[in-house]
Design an enzyme around this catalytic site. Sequence first.
Site, PDB file in Angstrom:
ATOM      1  N   VAL A 156      44.099   7.411 -10.505  1.00 50.61           N
ATOM      2  CA  VAL A 156      43.714   8.666 -10.578  1.00 50.61           C
ATOM      3  C   VAL A 156      42.820   8.894  -9.356  1.00 50.61           C
ATOM      4  O   VAL A 156      42.546  10.162  -8.933  1.00 50.61           O
ATOM      5  CB  VAL A 156      42.894   9.092 -11.926  1.00 50.61           C
ATOM      6  CG1 VAL A 156      41.644   8.273 -11.960  1.00 50.61           C
ATOM      7  CG2 VAL A 156      42.776  10.709 -11.853  1.00 50.61           C
TER       8      VAL A 156
ATOM      9  N   ARG B  78      45.407   5.255 -14.924  1.00 50.11           N
ATOM     10  CA  ARG B  78      45.195   3.685 -14.699  1.00 50.11           C
ATOM     11  C   ARG B  78      46.424   2.793 -14.815  1.00 50.11           C
ATOM     12  O   ARG B  78      46.052   1.585 -14.748  1.00 50.11           O
ATOM     13  CB  ARG B  78      43.891   3.270 -15.221  1.00 50.11           C
ATOM     14  CG  ARG B  78      42.624   4.068 -14.914  1.00 50.11           C
ATOM     15  CD  ARG B  78      42.440   3.789 -13.542  1.00 50.11           C
ATOM     16  NE  ARG B  78      40.947   4.136 -13.111  1.00 50.11           N
ATOM     17  CZ  ARG B  78      40.401   3.767 -12.174  1.00 50.11           C
ATOM     18  NH1 ARG B  78      40.857   2.846 -11.218  1.00 50.11           N
ATOM     19  NH2 ARG B  78      39.128   4.059 -11.740  1.00 50.11           N
TER      20      ARG B  78
ATOM     21  N   LYS C 227      32.099  -3.759   8.726  1.00 52.62           N
ATOM     22  CA  LYS C 227      32.039  -3.219   7.307  1.00 52.62           C
ATOM     23  C   LYS C 227      32.491  -1.787   7.167  1.00 52.62           C
ATOM     24  O   LYS C 227      33.336  -1.737   6.151  1.00 52.62           O
ATOM     25  CB  LYS C 227      30.506  -3.091   6.933  1.00 52.62           C
ATOM     26  CG  LYS C 227      29.981  -2.503   5.837  1.00 52.62           C
ATOM     27  CD  LYS C 227      30.455  -3.476   4.362  1.00 52.62           C
ATOM     28  CE  LYS C 227      30.568  -2.753   3.298  1.00 52.62           C
ATOM     29  NZ  LYS C 227      30.837  -3.415   1.927  1.00 52.62           N
TER      30      LYS C 227
ATOM     31  N   ALA D  39      15.852  -2.424  -4.397  1.00 50.85           N
ATOM     32  CA  ALA D  39      16.147  -2.911  -5.408  1.00 50.85           C
ATOM     33  C   ALA D  39      17.432  -2.393  -6.466  1.00 50.85           C
ATOM     34  O   ALA D  39      17.571  -2.254  -7.328  1.00 50.85           O
ATOM     35  CB  ALA D  39      15.048  -3.169  -6.515  1.00 50.85           C
TER      36      ALA D  39
ATOM     37  N   GLY E 208      36.863   5.837  -6.562  1.00 44.60           N
ATOM     38  CA  GLY E 208      35.573   6.293  -6.669  1.00 44.60           C
ATOM     39  C   GLY E 208      34.600   5.158  -6.294  1.00 44.60           C
ATOM     40  O   GLY E 208      34.928   4.520  -5.381  1.00 44.60           O
TER      41      GLY E 208
ATOM     42  N   CYS F   4      30.899   3.662  -2.297  1.00 45.74           N
ATOM     43  CA  CYS F   4      31.139   3.110  -0.819  1.00 45.74           C
ATOM     44  C   CYS F   4      32.179   3.908  -0.297  1.00 45.74           C
ATOM     45  O   CYS F   4      32.081   4.379   1.001  1.00 45.74           O
ATOM     46  CB  CYS F   4      31.166   1.842  -0.970  1.00 45.74           C
ATOM     47  SG  CYS F   4      29.834   0.955  -1.302  1.00 45.74           S
TER      48      CYS F   4
HETATM   49  P1  NAD Z   1      21.092   2.025  -4.452  1.00 42.73           P
HETATM   50  O1  NAD Z   1      20.795   3.450  -4.457  1.00 42.73           O
HETATM   51  O2  NAD Z   1      21.656   1.408  -5.709  1.00 42.73           O
HETATM   52  O3  NAD Z   1      19.775   1.287  -4.079  1.00 42.73           O
HETATM   53  C1  NAD Z   1      18.839   1.512  -3.165  1.00 42.73           C
HETATM   54  C2  NAD Z   1      17.444   1.363  -3.364  1.00 42.73           C
HETATM   55  O4  NAD Z   1      16.592   1.570  -2.242  1.00 42.73           O
HETATM   56  C3  NAD Z   1      16.894   2.349  -4.344  1.00 42.73           C
HETATM   57  O5  NAD Z   1      16.531   1.796  -5.711  1.00 42.73           O
HETATM   58  C4  NAD Z   1      15.727   3.103  -3.453  1.00 42.73           C
HETATM   59  O6  NAD Z   1      14.733   3.308  -4.331  1.00 42.73           O
HETATM   60  C5  NAD Z   1      15.458   1.954  -2.576  1.00 42.73           C
HETATM   61  N1  NAD Z   1      14.840   2.447  -1.388  1.00 42.73           N
HETATM   62  C6  NAD Z   1      15.218   3.462  -0.675  1.00 42.73           C
HETATM   63  N2  NAD Z   1      14.054   3.494   0.408  1.00 42.73           N
HETATM   64  C7  NAD Z   1      13.096   2.662   0.067  1.00 42.73           C
HETATM   65  C8  NAD Z   1      12.144   2.186   1.085  1.00 42.73           C
HETATM   66  N3  NAD Z   1      11.794   2.945   2.318  1.00 42.73           N
HETATM   67  N4  NAD Z   1      11.211   1.468   0.398  1.00 42.73           N
HETATM   68  C9  NAD Z   1      11.863   0.503  -0.595  1.00 42.73           C
HETATM   69  N5  NAD Z   1      12.798   1.073  -1.301  1.00 42.73           N
HETATM   70  C10 NAD Z   1      13.470   2.106  -0.921  1.00 42.73           C
HETATM   71  O7  NAD Z   1      22.132   1.809  -3.290  1.00 42.73           O
HETATM   72  P2  NAD Z   1      23.197   0.263  -3.157  1.00 42.73           P
HETATM   73  O8  NAD Z   1      24.311   0.702  -4.125  1.00 42.73           O
HETATM   74  O9  NAD Z   1      22.352  -0.949  -3.530  1.00 42.73           O
HETATM   75  O10 NAD Z   1      23.422   0.346  -1.666  1.00 42.73           O
HETATM   76  C11 NAD Z   1      22.540   0.090  -0.602  1.00 42.73           C
HETATM   77  C12 NAD Z   1      23.426  -0.277   0.525  1.00 42.73           C
HETATM   78  O11 NAD Z   1      24.275  -1.334   0.498  1.00 42.73           O
HETATM   79  C13 NAD Z   1      23.899   1.015   1.174  1.00 42.73           C
HETATM   80  O12 NAD Z   1      24.050   1.171   2.232  1.00 42.73           O
HETATM   81  C14 NAD Z   1      25.282   0.815   0.436  1.00 42.73           C
HETATM   82  O13 NAD Z   1      26.303   1.470   1.346  1.00 42.73           O
HETATM   83  C15 NAD Z   1      25.776  -0.678   0.860  1.00 42.73           C
HETATM   84  N6  NAD Z   1      26.560  -1.386   0.138  1.00 42.73           N
HETATM   85  C16 NAD Z   1      26.786  -1.037  -1.454  1.00 42.73           C
HETATM   86  C17 NAD Z   1      27.573  -1.661  -1.999  1.00 42.73           C
HETATM   87  C18 NAD Z   1      28.030  -1.158  -3.597  1.00 42.73           C
HETATM   88  O14 NAD Z   1      28.732  -1.606  -4.209  1.00 42.73           O
HETATM   89  N7  NAD Z   1      26.914  -0.403  -4.213  1.00 42.73           N
HETATM   90  C19 NAD Z   1      28.518  -2.697  -1.617  1.00 42.73           C
HETATM   91  C20 NAD Z   1      28.286  -3.052  -0.176  1.00 42.73           C
HETATM   92  C21 NAD Z   1      27.456  -2.167   0.545  1.00 42.73           C
HETATM   93  C1  UDX Z   2      34.101  -1.445  -2.557  1.00 40.23           C
HETATM   94  C2  UDX Z   2      34.803  -2.716  -1.705  1.00 40.23           C
HETATM   95  O1  UDX Z   2      35.811  -3.311  -2.543  1.00 40.23           O
HETATM   96  C3  UDX Z   2      33.667  -3.829  -1.495  1.00 40.23           C
HETATM   97  O2  UDX Z   2      34.015  -4.733  -0.765  1.00 40.23           O
HETATM   98  C4  UDX Z   2      32.455  -2.978  -0.913  1.00 40.23           C
HETATM   99  O3  UDX Z   2      31.369  -4.023  -0.491  1.00 40.23           O
HETATM  100  C5  UDX Z   2      31.802  -1.641  -1.440  1.00 40.23           C
HETATM  101  O4  UDX Z   2      33.159  -0.927  -1.824  1.00 40.23           O
HETATM  102  P1  UDX Z   2      33.488  -1.098  -5.070  1.00 40.23           P
HETATM  103  O5  UDX Z   2      33.561   0.405  -4.729  1.00 40.23           O
HETATM  104  O6  UDX Z   2      32.518  -1.793  -5.713  1.00 40.23           O
HETATM  105  O7  UDX Z   2      33.539  -1.928  -4.038  1.00 40.23           O
HETATM  106  O8  UDX Z   2      35.014  -1.158  -5.941  1.00 40.23           O
HETATM  107  P2  UDX Z   2      36.439  -1.501  -5.633  1.00 40.23           P
HETATM  108  O9  UDX Z   2      37.035  -2.590  -6.584  1.00 40.23           O
HETATM  109  O10 UDX Z   2      36.456  -1.544  -4.377  1.00 40.23           O
HETATM  110  O11 UDX Z   2      36.966  -0.217  -6.126  1.00 40.23           O
HETATM  111  C6  UDX Z   2      36.846   1.088  -5.590  1.00 40.23           C
HETATM  112  C7  UDX Z   2      37.542   2.167  -6.284  1.00 40.23           C
HETATM  113  O12 UDX Z   2      38.958   1.932  -6.030  1.00 40.23           O
HETATM  114  C8  UDX Z   2      37.429   2.127  -7.758  1.00 40.23           C
HETATM  115  O13 UDX Z   2      37.422   3.381  -8.427  1.00 40.23           O
HETATM  116  C9  UDX Z   2      38.720   1.572  -8.394  1.00 40.23           C
HETATM  117  O14 UDX Z   2      39.146   1.725  -9.498  1.00 40.23           O
HETATM  118  C10 UDX Z   2      39.803   1.912  -7.411  1.00 40.23           C
HETATM  119  N1  UDX Z   2      40.951   1.120  -7.143  1.00 40.23           N
HETATM  120  C11 UDX Z   2      40.815  -0.032  -6.560  1.00 40.23           C
HETATM  121  C12 UDX Z   2      42.295   1.553  -7.316  1.00 40.23           C
HETATM  122  O15 UDX Z   2      42.277   2.753  -7.526  1.00 40.23           O
HETATM  123  N2  UDX Z   2      43.276   0.824  -6.981  1.00 40.23           N
HETATM  124  C13 UDX Z   2      43.139  -0.444  -6.721  1.00 40.23           C
HETATM  125  O16 UDX Z   2      44.172  -1.178  -6.255  1.00 40.23           O
HETATM  126  C14 UDX Z   2      41.840  -1.001  -6.382  1.00 40.23           C
END
Ligand code: NAD
Ligand code: UDX
Length: 473
Positions: free
Chosen positions: A270, A446, A220, A12, A273, A276
């Site tokens: 800068v 920025r 991805k 979640a 971050g 991902c």
């Molecule tokens: P997150 O840390 O916010 O959430 C993951 C959750 O999974 C945690 O709450 C954790 O407690 C739970 N968890 C772990 N093991 C578990 C288990 N065995 N059973 C039940 N719950 C469990 O992570 P996130 O940012 O949601 O990312 C999840 C995945 O999606 C990662 O692989 C990430 O790379 C990918 N992803 C993230 C983003 C993003 O923007 N955050 C975007 C695209 C893909």
């Molecule tokens: C990224 C991907 O965009 C998304 O498709 C993937 O599923 C998860 O990773 P996210 O990390 O949430 O998403 O944000 P994003 O908008 O990509 O920005 C990532 C970082 O790059 C931020 O720190 C942002 O400020 C920076 N950024 C983005 C720049 O410095 N310059 C840009 O032009 C765009």
Amino acid sequence: MTIIKNICCIGAGYVGGPTCAVIAYKCPDIKVTIVDVNPTRIAAWNSNKLPIYEPGLDKVVFERRNKNLFFSTNVDEAIQQADLIFVSVNTPTKKSGIGAGRAADLAYVESATRRIAQVAKSSKIVVEKSTVPCRTAQSMRTILEANATKEIHFDILSNPEFLAEGTAIQDLLTPDRVLIGALQTPEGMKAQQALADIYMHWVPKDKVITTNLWSSELSKLAANAMLAQRISSVNALSAICEATGADVDEVAYACGRDSRLGSKFLKASVGFGGSCFQKDILNLVYLSEELNLPEVASYWHQVVVMNEYQKKRFVRNIIRTLFNTITNKKIAVFGFAFKKDTGDTRESAAITLIKDFIQEQAHVAIYDPKVDDEQILMDLSDSGGVVDTRPQVEKHVQICRSAYEAAQDADCVVIVTEWDEFRDDRLDYGKIYAGMHKPAFLFDGRLLVNESKLRKMGFKVNIIGKTELAGTA
Ligand code: NAD
Ligand code: UDX
């Protein structure tokens, strides 16, 4: 034809929560249960203050919660009742052991998969939603098949998530594409269609792409690597701009007007971050090394190297400009989240910068509109190491309730996150200038403020990728 009536999402977090909430919102006929092992997180999802800040998320969750959208810690029950299970757990970079610092830690994916194998009493479609190294579906398959029986069959799909934080709901409601990878067998393709049918409740058919499993997994990592590569490219150019008088905004605009390049993801900063980009590139680097492709590995690794360089370059520039010392000076940091419109701080450039400021014995006053105080202190402290740095951090850091408070008596302001409220048409920079020590420096990481406007107020302005040389012959 398989019709999905009941979905379970394991994890979640930032992805599982919004993604499955939107599915529940768009498919009122499907019951969606999001489960997590973290009871605090689930309690927050069931409360009025959701555990993550994301524009538009409250509306979606509050509209469907306890109707067809449920949050629970009862993982086993949700698995048993589901026809389709999203595995959306975290896949952080490994901290120790083989591949430490590069490879993805797949322990959470494995434990979720084992749980499914252990408790499932009927056939399931299991969907990799987490970002994973190419061919992870094979390991999941091996675990699940070892527990399959004549009566219970598992299909595995890859359905990576492309949402970006801060715009997650918009991205989910109108995605550029939805990608679904499957084994190209009759069962695999039937499962692929069942998941496509869910998305097609609201996503146009031509935006639902179907591929083989491995293409989906690799796409991805590739998409994130290419997006981050553009930022590192423009950041590399920002260093040339500062040395020559070229303006990085103008260069990015001129390049981005080429329709083959496009204008997005060319904003110098800068440093990128977020949870991902770095993780997924390192994952790709590790995969390339494992495949004995060292040139490919070092090519992608350079994107991360450039990002680290950009952060260090920014800090060095601040110290040099403040007469080569920031010891006992007050630095106001505007923003702590890794980008605007999120409270997420994972891998935020602010962490690296502020740790460096503390090392130099500066006093740092931080203001961010959405990040909790405790999160900031935790991010800045290394409490797991030999020395607990938290007391040192608390001594040097002041967390403020407004940008004005942070800038009061400061020697310099550093804009780290591009929150709209820091724009020069929103914040009263005249008032900020009046409260600061003189000379009053402003460093914009920025490209958010208008330098000539602030210079006229009296600020000594320093903007990434821009220099006073710009106006010279
Ligand atoms: P997150 O840390 O916010 O959430 C993951 C959750 O999974 C945690 O709450 C954790 O407690 C739970 N968890 C772990 N093991 C578990 C288990 N065995 N059973 C039940 N719950 C469990 O992570 P996130 O940012 O949601 O990312 C999840 C995945 O999606 C990662 O692989 C990430 O790379 C990918 N992803 C993230 C983003 C993003 O923007 N955050 C975007 C695209 C893909
Ligand atoms: C990224 C991907 O965009 C998304 O498709 C993937 O599923 C998860 O990773 P996210 O990390 O949430 O998403 O944000 P994003 O908008 O990509 O920005 C990532 C970082 O790059 C931020 O720190 C942002 O400020 C920076 N950024 C983005 C720049 O410095 N310059 C840009 O032009 C765009």
